[in-house]
Design an enzyme around this catalytic site. Structure first.
Site, mmCIF file in Angstrom:
data_model
loop_
_atom_site.group_PDB
_atom_site.id
_atom_site.type_symbol
_atom_site.label_atom_id
_atom_site.label_comp_id
_atom_site.label_asym_id
_atom_site.label_seq_id
_atom_site.Cartn_x
_atom_site.Cartn_y
_atom_site.Cartn_z
ATOM 1 N N GLU A 41 -12.493 -13.796 -2.504
ATOM 2 C CA GLU A 41 -12.034 -12.599 -3.208
ATOM 3 C C GLU A 41 -13.108 -12.042 -4.128
ATOM 4 O O GLU A 41 -13.268 -10.828 -4.255
ATOM 5 C CB GLU A 41 -10.763 -12.921 -4.010
ATOM 6 N N CYS A 210 -6.223 2.379 7.329
ATOM 7 C CA CYS A 210 -6.231 3.428 6.300
ATOM 8 C C CYS A 210 -7.568 3.389 5.566
ATOM 9 O O CYS A 210 -7.636 3.223 4.353
ATOM 10 C CB CYS A 210 -5.064 3.214 5.331
ATOM 11 N N CYS A 217 -4.527 7.277 11.580
ATOM 12 C CA CYS A 217 -3.119 7.388 11.188
ATOM 13 C C CYS A 217 -2.134 7.104 12.324
ATOM 14 O O CYS A 217 -0.996 6.690 12.067
ATOM 15 C CB CYS A 217 -2.840 8.769 10.604
ATOM 16 N N CYS A 220 -0.797 3.549 12.379
ATOM 17 C CA CYS A 220 -0.407 3.037 11.060
ATOM 18 C C CYS A 220 1.110 2.871 10.981
ATOM 19 O O CYS A 220 1.858 3.815 11.265
ATOM 20 C CB CYS A 220 -0.886 3.980 9.963
ATOM 21 N N CYS A 226 4.397 8.708 5.316
ATOM 22 C CA CYS A 226 3.232 8.863 4.439
ATOM 23 C C CYS A 226 3.194 10.294 3.916
ATOM 24 O O CYS A 226 3.079 11.254 4.671
ATOM 25 C CB CYS A 226 1.959 8.537 5.211
#
Length: 370
Positions: A41, A210, A217, A220, A226
């Site tokens: 991370e 995204c 899109c 998605c 959205c």
């Protein structure tokens, strides 16, 4: 939460997408211990996965545990980090490892507040460690998640602004709670908890679907509701940070070589720009490089050659670099200032813990001398 999305529907769409299309074979996912997730991370902050993978594998090979990292010298850590940039991440990782050994018995804390008290660990990183490695229900809000939420809910403003960030955190918390309601909360061998799967799914959506510049899109799972897509304004979100002209600074870098072809390196102070890394000596443009040699090395330069200028961009300023190559007689391996300067063979110097623009210069010099 808007009327267009019920929290459970949003969370379920992400969980189902992740089950079929999410990334599950990244190096840190194959053995998701708190330490491995933590290192990944930190490396992934402002850095793409493809860049991180080889660094992560080398880092784990050298420092397979918190204990191994804590015992390392700062120079070792920085050397493995060289090229990833944002070197404060490496320094904080090393400092935090020593705190974990000294104050937490060598085990990363499993409480959000204690994790966030460690150097370099913010709320999102702590949430990722606890959810991905421990199955706990803590939200995350990295750059990918911010982008998905900003588009789906048409959230105006730069996500780094305090007002916008508070709104995003409320959304992230609400949606994670919904994920726990619709998904299994039991940890199963080889599987993430609902919280972990949802968090990983959100990060994967932002990283692979995204995306910032070329969002896809059609596949998605969130496209039906959205708000940005529905108003043909996907590229408007998230809004960019208000731009101000970056200030420019200038410096002269000295590539000082002795008669054996060795290069002189200096170690920067442990904090600040490139803290702890080895760099080239530098002087202000109005100062004489020859005078610097006389003052710090006790001898004049035999030859001074101006090299092509270059520019290195940081997040907060641009650095105009004016390099010069100087030749002097041989000197001892280390040169004053508490061993903060040393001579090294050019090829060895290019493999030290050095900033990217310094490495580029040394490699150019090495190629020219072949």
């Amino acid at each position: 939460m808007t009327a267009a999305w019920l929290p459970e529907a949003f969370a379920n769409a992400v969980l189902e997408w992740f089950a079929h299309f999410g990334r599950k074979n990244l190096p840190w996912q194959l053995e998701p211990t708190p330490y491995r997730v933590w290192v990944s991370e930190v490396m992934l902050q402002q850095t793409q996965v493809a860049v991180v993978i080889p660094y992560f594998e080398r880092f784990m090979g050298r420092f397979p545990s918190v204990s191994a990292l804590a015992k390392a010298e700062p120079d070792e850590v920085l050397q493995l980090w060289a090229g990833l940039g944002y070197y404060a991440r490496a320094r904080n990782l090393h400092r935090a490892a020593r705190v974990v050994i000294d104050q937490h018995g060598g085990m990363l804390p499993q409480e959000l507040e204690l994790l966030m008290a460690l150097p370099g660990i913010g709320r999102s990183t702590a949430g990722a460690i606890l959810s991905l490695a421990g199955g706990q229900a803590h939200a995350i809000l990295d750059g990918n998640v911010k982008r998905v939420l900003a588009r789906c809910f048409a959230i105006a403003g730069w996500p780094g602004a305090s007002r916008v960030q508070k709104r995003l955190w409320v959304l992230a918390d609400d949606l994670l709670a919904a994920a726990n309601r619709v998904g299994s909360t039991q940890m199963q061998p080889g599987r993430l908890s609902a919280a972990g799967a949802y968090n990983q799914g959100m990060m994967d959506l932002g990283a692979t679907v995204c995306t910032r510049t070329a969002p896809d899109c059609d596949p998605c799972p969130l496209s039906r509701h959205c708000l940005a897509l529905g108003t043909d304004s996907v590229r408007r979100y998230p809004e960019s940070k208000p731009r101000r002209p970056l200030p420019r600074r200038a410096t002269r870098w000295l590539l000082v070589q002795d008669s054996d072809g060795r290069i002189l390196l200096e170690q920067r102070p442990p904090t600040g720009l490139w803290g702890g890394l080895w760099t080239l000596p530098e002087v202000a443009l109005q100062e004489s490089s020859a005078d610097w040699c006389a003052q710090h090395l006790g001898q004049a330069a035999n030859r001074v050659e101006k090299l092509a200028n270059r520019r290195h961009s940081f997040s907060h300023f641009q650095l105009d670099i004016h390099p010069e190559r100087l030749a002097i007689a041989a000197l001892a391996d280390r040169v004053g200032e508490d061993d903060a300067r040393l001579w090294m063979a050019l090829e060895s110097a290019s493999k030290m813990a050095i900033p990217a623009p310094v490495k580029a210069l040394l490699l150019e010099l090495l190629a020219a001398d072949l």
